[in-house]
Design a protein around this motif. Structure first.
Motif, PDB file in Angstrom:
ATOM      1  N   GLN A  47       7.396   3.002   3.912  1.00  0.00           N
ATOM      2  CA  GLN A  47       7.524   3.540   2.611  1.00  0.00           C
ATOM      3  C   GLN A  47       7.076   2.788   1.241  1.00  0.00           C
ATOM      4  OE1 GLN A  47      11.701   5.017   2.643  1.00  0.00           O
ATOM      5  NE2 GLN A  47      11.054   6.712   4.033  1.00  0.00           N
ATOM      6  N   ASP A  48       7.685   1.594   1.552  1.00  0.00           N
ATOM      7  CA  ASP A  48       7.372   0.653   0.538  1.00  0.00           C
ATOM      8  C   ASP A  48       6.057   0.104   0.477  1.00  0.00           C
ATOM      9  OD1 ASP A  48      10.035   0.369  -0.140  1.00  0.00           O
ATOM     10  OD2 ASP A  48      10.507  -1.410   0.949  1.00  0.00           O
ATOM     11  N   LEU A  49       5.238   0.214   1.715  1.00  0.00           N
ATOM     12  CA  LEU A  49       3.688  -0.259   1.611  1.00  0.00           C
ATOM     13  C   LEU A  49       3.275   0.964   0.868  1.00  0.00           C
ATOM     14  CD1 LEU A  49       3.166  -1.477   5.149  1.00  0.00           C
ATOM     15  CD2 LEU A  49       2.285  -2.379   3.251  1.00  0.00           C
ATOM     16  N   GLU A  50       3.518   2.466   0.999  1.00  0.00           N
ATOM     17  CA  GLU A  50       2.850   3.427   0.450  1.00  0.00           C
ATOM     18  C   GLU A  50       2.972   3.295  -1.238  1.00  0.00           C
ATOM     19  OE1 GLU A  50       3.834   7.270   1.786  1.00  0.00           O
ATOM     20  OE2 GLU A  50       3.768   6.777   3.685  1.00  0.00           O
ATOM     21  N   VAL A  51       4.203   2.686  -1.809  1.00  0.00           N
ATOM     22  CA  VAL A  51       4.617   2.875  -3.076  1.00  0.00           C
ATOM     23  C   VAL A  51       3.879   1.520  -3.865  1.00  0.00           C
ATOM     24  CG1 VAL A  51       6.550   2.653  -4.799  1.00  0.00           C
ATOM     25  CG2 VAL A  51       6.694   4.233  -2.829  1.00  0.00           C
ATOM     26  N   TYR A  52       3.989   0.287  -3.139  1.00  0.00           N
ATOM     27  CA  TYR A  52       3.772  -1.015  -3.759  1.00  0.00           C
ATOM     28  C   TYR A  52       2.406  -1.565  -3.078  1.00  0.00           C
ATOM     29  CZ  TYR A  52       8.430  -0.503  -5.198  1.00  0.00           C
ATOM     30  OH  TYR A  52       9.873   0.140  -5.922  1.00  0.00           O
ATOM     31  N   GLY A  53       2.098  -1.037  -2.029  1.00  0.00           N
ATOM     32  CA  GLY A  53       0.833  -1.559  -1.328  1.00  0.00           C
ATOM     33  C   GLY A  53       1.344  -3.102  -0.655  1.00  0.00           C
ATOM     34  N   ASP A  54       0.246  -3.854  -0.440  1.00  0.00           N
ATOM     35  CA  ASP A  54       0.471  -5.041   0.078  1.00  0.00           C
ATOM     36  C   ASP A  54       1.148  -6.255  -0.458  1.00  0.00           C
ATOM     37  OD1 ASP A  54      -1.123  -4.115   2.444  1.00  0.00           O
ATOM     38  OD2 ASP A  54      -2.962  -4.853   1.779  1.00  0.00           O
ATOM     39  N   LYS A  55       1.437  -5.968  -1.676  1.00  0.00           N
ATOM     40  CA  LYS A  55       2.156  -7.205  -2.425  1.00  0.00           C
ATOM     41  C   LYS A  55       3.637  -7.177  -1.870  1.00  0.00           C
ATOM     42  CE  LYS A  55       3.473  -4.229  -6.446  1.00  0.00           C
ATOM     43  NZ  LYS A  55       3.458  -4.121  -7.979  1.00  0.00           N
ATOM     44  N   ILE A  56       4.170  -6.072  -1.131  1.00  0.00           N
ATOM     45  CA  ILE A  56       5.409  -6.245  -0.646  1.00  0.00           C
ATOM     46  C   ILE A  56       5.559  -7.317   0.348  1.00  0.00           C
ATOM     47  CG2 ILE A  56       5.981  -3.977  -0.937  1.00  0.00           C
ATOM     48  CD1 ILE A  56       5.955  -3.911   2.406  1.00  0.00           C
TER      49      ILE A  56
END
Length: 179
Positions: free
Chosen positions: A123-132
């Motif tokens: 879910q975080d990848l969808e929202v924030y992309g690779d910067k997570i």
């Protein structure tokens, strides 16, 4: 016993938040315990789902877990608890070994935890992309190695009929996240 573990975990994790979000930490152990409950595991395993991060992330000890919930729950939590004095690589290698060699209950506890972490990560990848990836103690390649290694060993020693359905969900999500 299960309700007692839920209350104990909520109190232990009070004020803690999930990585990358403002979500109360207790949501994670609740989802882990729910996965174990839905899969039909014994109350002791469901309790360990609620309590699996208490020793790592709070001031409570394994003795506290044993006093409140007994030896079986303590042993399950202990099998899942990482030694934070070791390096990330050492801790994760130990977890992979625990999954490979553990009982179906230990495997299920660890995989339910990793599945929920991976669902949050997805879910975080969808929202924030690779910067997570910068929010973790290990980069993308190490995370990929870890999650894929768990997927490779989680069925070791189990007959197909004994494999919890959420193991298949985990395997699919690993492929989706890292392929």
């Amino acid at each position: 016993m299960i309700e007692k573990a839920k209350i104990f975990a909520a109190e232990a994790h009070k004020g803690q938040k999930r990585k990358n979000s403002n979500t109360d930490y207790i949501v994670h152990p609740e989802r882990v315990a729910e996965s174990l409950l839905k899969a039909g595991f014994r109350p002791e395993v469901v309790c360990a789902g609620y309590l699996h991060d208490v020793v790592e992330d709070t001031s409570y000890t394994l003795k506290d877990i044993e006093k409140a919930f007994g030896e079986e729950v303590k042993a399950l939590v202990d099998a899942h608890t990482e030694d934070k004095s070791k390096s990330w690589q050492e801790r994760k290698s130990h977890t992979i070994q625990s999954v490979r060699e553990g009982s179906v209950e230990i495997k299920a506890l660890i995989v339910a935890d990793k599945l929920d972490n991976l669902q949050s990560l997805s879910q975080d990848l969808e929202v924030y992309g690779d910067k997570i990836w910068s929010n973790f103690n290990a980069d993308y390649q190490h995370q990929e190695w870890y999650y894929q290694s768990v997927a490779e060993v989680m069925g070791v020693g189990l007959k197909e009929k004994d494999v919890p359905a959420f193991f298949h969900t985990y395997r699919k999500l690993v492929k989706q996240t890292f392929d």
